[in-house]
Structures are given as C-alpha cells and as structure tokens.
Scaffold this active site. Structure first.
Site, short mmCIF file in Angstrom:
data_model
loop_
_atom_site.label_atom_id
_atom_site.label_comp_id
_atom_site.label_asym_id
_atom_site.label_seq_id
_atom_site.Cartn_x
_atom_site.Cartn_y
_atom_site.Cartn_z
N SER A 232 0.83 -1.20 0.00
CA SER A 232 0.00 0.00 0.00
C SER A 232 0.88 1.26 0.00
O SER A 232 1.72 1.40 -0.89
CB SER A 232 -0.95 -0.06 1.21
N ASP A 326 -8.91 -5.09 -5.57
CA ASP A 326 -8.48 -4.03 -4.63
C ASP A 326 -9.47 -2.87 -4.69
O ASP A 326 -9.70 -2.30 -5.77
CB ASP A 326 -7.08 -3.57 -5.05
N HIS A 360 -7.21 -5.48 -1.19
CA HIS A 360 -6.05 -4.61 -0.97
C HIS A 360 -5.06 -5.19 0.04
O HIS A 360 -3.87 -5.11 -0.17
CB HIS A 360 -6.55 -3.24 -0.48
#
Ligand SMILES: CCCCCCCCCCCCCCCCCCCC(=O)SCCNC(=O)CCNC(=O)[C@H](O)C(C)(C)COP(=O)(O)OP(=O)(O)OC[C@H]1O[C@@H](n2cnc3c(N)ncnc32)[C@H](O)[C@@H]1OP(=O)(O)O
Length: 421
Positions: A232, A326, A360
């Site tokens: 991320s 995601d 994600h």
C-alpha cells in the site's frame, strides 16, 4: 463418546504454516460442526465454523473431507483459520506483539444445527509469529526506528526492508514471519511512532536511506544490495526508495501506487507532491461504508504527473503483486504503468502477478480477510475488497512468490515458483 482433536504439528506452529486437523472417535458418518475462535490483543473476538460428516471409520480429516457449509464450503483444510470473522464491525485482524502467539480454540460440536450443541472435543492451537530461535532486535540507530529480525542460524542472510501502509506505527508481523524463512528483515517505522513525525504530510527519503545503509552495514546481512517489501503506502515508498537510493537490488510491491501518495516526499533538492484526489468520486456502499477506489486522480494527466515516481531511475528488479479486487485504489493499473514506464526507458519488464478476487490487504498466509476497517488517511471505515477464499489463496501464493523472488535476486535458494492461480 468424546472425540479427540489431533493437530499436526501438535499444539503450535508459525502463523504462515498450515496445520493438519483430524478428529478421531466419531461414529461412522456422524454429523459434526467444527468451530474456531480467537481473541486478538485488543480483546476482539474472531470466529469461524463449518459443518462436516465423519467418514465410515468415524474419522474426520480436514485435508480429505469437504465442509458442507458454514463460514466456507468445500475442501479447505485451513478454512477455519482464514475464514475467521470479527464479531466487532469494521475490525481488522492484526498482530501487535509478535513475541506472543495467537491461541486458536477449536471445538467439535455435535450435529449441524445453527445453535450451540454438545461439545464432543476441544483443542487449542497456538500460532506463532516468531519461529523458534528467530532473533528480534529493536533498532534505535541515528534517526532509524525499526525492528530487525534475524534467522536463528549463524551466517549472512539476504536483507529486506519491510515498509507497512499508511497509519504509521511499527508493524512487525510480516518481517518476523519472513525472518523465519531465512531473511534478515527490518520492519521500518516511518511516522506516528516514538519520536518520528506524527503525520504523513512531509516525508524525507534521507530517513529511508539511513535505514538502508544501517541494514547493509549489519554483519549478518549478505550484500551487495537489499530487497524492499512494501504494501500500500509502503509500496510507493519502496518504489521511491528504489528510484532514488543506492543499494537496492530487488523490490516487491504489494498493491502499491506508482505515484507518491498522502504527503510530500523530499529527497535532496527534489520533491514529489502527493497525488491529488477528488472527493466527489468517493462512493458510499449500501452498508454505509466508504469505497475510495476511484478517488485518486490519474498520475498520467495534468499536474498529477509530477507525483509519478521516476521508476526508470531504479537499478533493481521489481515484482508487483496485485489484488484484482483491490478497492483501495487501482493496483493493476499502477503496476502496468510502472511496467510501461520502465520499458519505455529500456529497463527490464517487471514481473506482475495478478490475483483475481484478492483485495487490498494481501497479508501473510491465513490472515483472515478484512472486509472494511478504519482507513487512517480517510478517517472512516473503507472497504478493502477481496472474496474470502480467493483472497486466502492469493495470500498463500504471494508469500511463496515474494520469497522465491528475493532468494533469486538476493541469494539463497534459486528458482521460480509457478503461480497456482
Ligand atoms: C463519507 C466520508 C468521506 C470521507 C472523505 C475523506 C476524503 C479523503 C480523501 C480520500 C482520498 C483517498 C486517498 C487514498 C489514499 C490511500 C493511501 C494509503 C494507502 C494505505 O496505506 S492503506 C493501508 C492501511 N494501513 C495499514 O494497513 C496498516 C495497518 N494499520 C491500521 O490499519 C491502523 O493502524 C489501525 C489498526 C486502524 C489503528 O492502529 P493503532 O493506531 O495502533 O490503533 P489504536 O489502538 O491507537 O486505535 C486507533 C483507532 O483504530 C481503531 N483500531 C485499532 N485496532 C483496530 C483493528 N484491529 N481494526 C480496526 N480498527 C482498529 C481503534 O478502535 C481506534 O479507533 P477510534 O475510532 O476508537 O479512535
């Protein structure tokens, strides 16, 4: 008749390893429900259950018997772990203290009724985040705030810097588990931790450079270069580190962005502004949860191009691990744009592995998928995406892929792991 739960390995293993669960002492074809529960360090309860039938010999082997329904269905030997769900809404499965295990309580209940039934058998399985002998060393060197994990054996190991996502703090669970696989891994804090900046608004790559140099100079680290592992916000930081800093050989980016995110990034006399967002593109789902997938502007257009990380300057090899579901942002698009930019500048095409149905938060194997939780930069719960089974499979494969990638480029075991998906 009481049933006996047999675990292999018995009693405990590392969180990223499978456990083989069998139940003995049932009657032939007996209908039972297996229930798993776990309490995290904040006291939040996670539960999963599945219905099964014993075989003709009165045995139930989760590696051979399909679940007939419950939290999951089908042949899922690790389903009771990866399908754990929080009782508390918007709660995420996280490990704060890697020096203690999570204790998973397993119960065998009579019948398939939804209500609690007679308990036939019970076992507690401890799942560790530190393989026996893995050394954990807090690092307070110059400005660097980190924790270094070293494999148990003496020797020199491929070195990896692990950079977590936005929210800050020092999260050690991925680094501690990876050190159990033969790497010297430094979990690096970069904000909201001790005397580091409280917020993400301004970051300086010199801090990350200091961390890289610290790790490279450790006698336990096999040079000449390091690996980077970022997820991320940690992903775009690793791309910037690879692009601007020396001493990086390989970088694995898990659902990262090819543009700088969240705050301004400085290095010497250069500055990358954060990619801007359009709040009007934030959606609210029917459950009242925020979906920010479309919020960020394109780093290919207008002034936002200034946020695009100059990946063409990197001298390292890249692996992008991408969850195709995601919902934090467009990870596949970002990985492809990084690839395009590298190739346009005559650089090697990076490996991109896409996982259908993965969201994600691609964590180490068997971390239960979080549907939605507090997003530090948004200030409210956001959905992360991912379908539980596909996400769980992706986590197992991604973990193997990133180890094979680091071994190949940093030393140690050779070889490419064919993706099972
Ligand atoms: C309609 C509303 C619209 C809003 C509009 C806003 C517009 C803004 C523009 C949006 C543009 C979009 C930009 C996208 C950019 C994304 C860039 C970032 C990408 C990422 O990196 S995402 C990755 C997220 N981070 C991580 O994965 C790291 C893991 N850490 C965390 O998730 C957090 O640290 C955590 C766990 C939430 C908090 O940890 P910590 O600070 O240690 O916890 P505290 O004990 O201090 O508690 C603080 C707070 O968090 C809650 N909490 C704690 N533990 C958990 C848990 N396990 N699960 C869920 N929540 C948890 C705790 O209850 C506290 O909440 P309060 O409400 O009580 O304060």
């Amino acid at each position: 008749m009481p049933a006996t739960v047999i675990l292999e390995p018995a009693d405990r293993c590392c969180w990223d390893e499978p456990v083989h669960i069998t139940v003995h002492g049932l009657t032939p074809g007996q209908r039972v429900t297996l229930r798993a529960s776990l309490r995290d360090e904040k006291g939040a309860h996670f539960r999963a259950h599945a219905r099964y039938c014993a075989d003709g010999g009165g045995e139930l082997d989760l590696a051979r018997a399909p679940a007939l329904g419950g939290s999951f269905a089908g042949l899922e030997p690790m389903g009771l772990i990866w399908a754990l769900e929080p009782e508390k809404p918007f709660w995420r499965f996280l490990k704060r203290d890697v020096q203690t295990p999570f204790a998973v309580e397993l119960e065998v209940l009579e019948g398939h009724e939804p209500e609690p039934q007679r308990v036939l058998g019970r076992a507690v399985h401890e799942r560790d985040f530190l393989r026996p002998g893995v050394r954990r060393e807090p690092v307070r060197a110059g400005r660097v705030r980190a924790t270094l994990f070293l494999p148990p054996e003496p020797g020199r190991f491929p070195g990896v810097v692990d950079v977590s996502g936005a929210a800050g703090g020092l999260w050690e669970y991925r680094a501690s588990l990876l050190a159990g696989k033969g790497f010297a891994v430094m979990a690096l804090a970069y904000y909201n931790y001790e005397d580091l900046p409280k917020g993400i608004e301004t970051l300086h790559l010199e801090y990350f450079e200091e961390a890289v140099n610290y790790l490279l100079n450790r006698p336990e680290v096999k040079g000449p270069g390091l690996g980077l592992l970022g997820i991320s916000k940690g992903g775009d930081l690793c791309l910037s580190m690879a692009s601007f800093l020396k001493g990086i050989t390989a970088a694995t980016i898990i659902n990262g962005c090819v543009a700088n995110i969240g705050g301004v990034l400085h290095y010497k006399d250069e500055t990358l502004p954060p990619l801007s967002a359009n709040r009007n593109r934030i959606k609210v789902t029917k459950d009242g949860v925020v979906d920010i997938t479309d919020a960020l502007n394109s780093p290919l257009e207008g002034p936002d191009q200034k946020s695009f990380i100059p990946v063409e300057r990197a001298e390292c090899t890249f692996l992008f691990l991408v969850g195709l579901d995601d919902h934090n942002w467009k990870s596949e698009f970002y990985a492809n744009e990084a690839s395009n930019r590298l190739q346009a500048h005559g650089k090697e095409k990076p490996q991109i592995i896409c996982y259908p149905g993965a969201g994600h938060c691609i964590e180490p194997p068997y971390f239960p998928k979080c549907w939605a939780s507090l997003h530090a930069l948004v200030g409210s719960p956001v959905i992360w995406g991912g379908e539980p089974r596909a996400h769980a499979m992706a986590q197992v494969d991604a973990w193997k892929q990133l180890q094979a990638f680091f071994h190949k480029h940093l030393g140690g075991k050779e070889g490419k792991t064919p993706t099972k998906l």
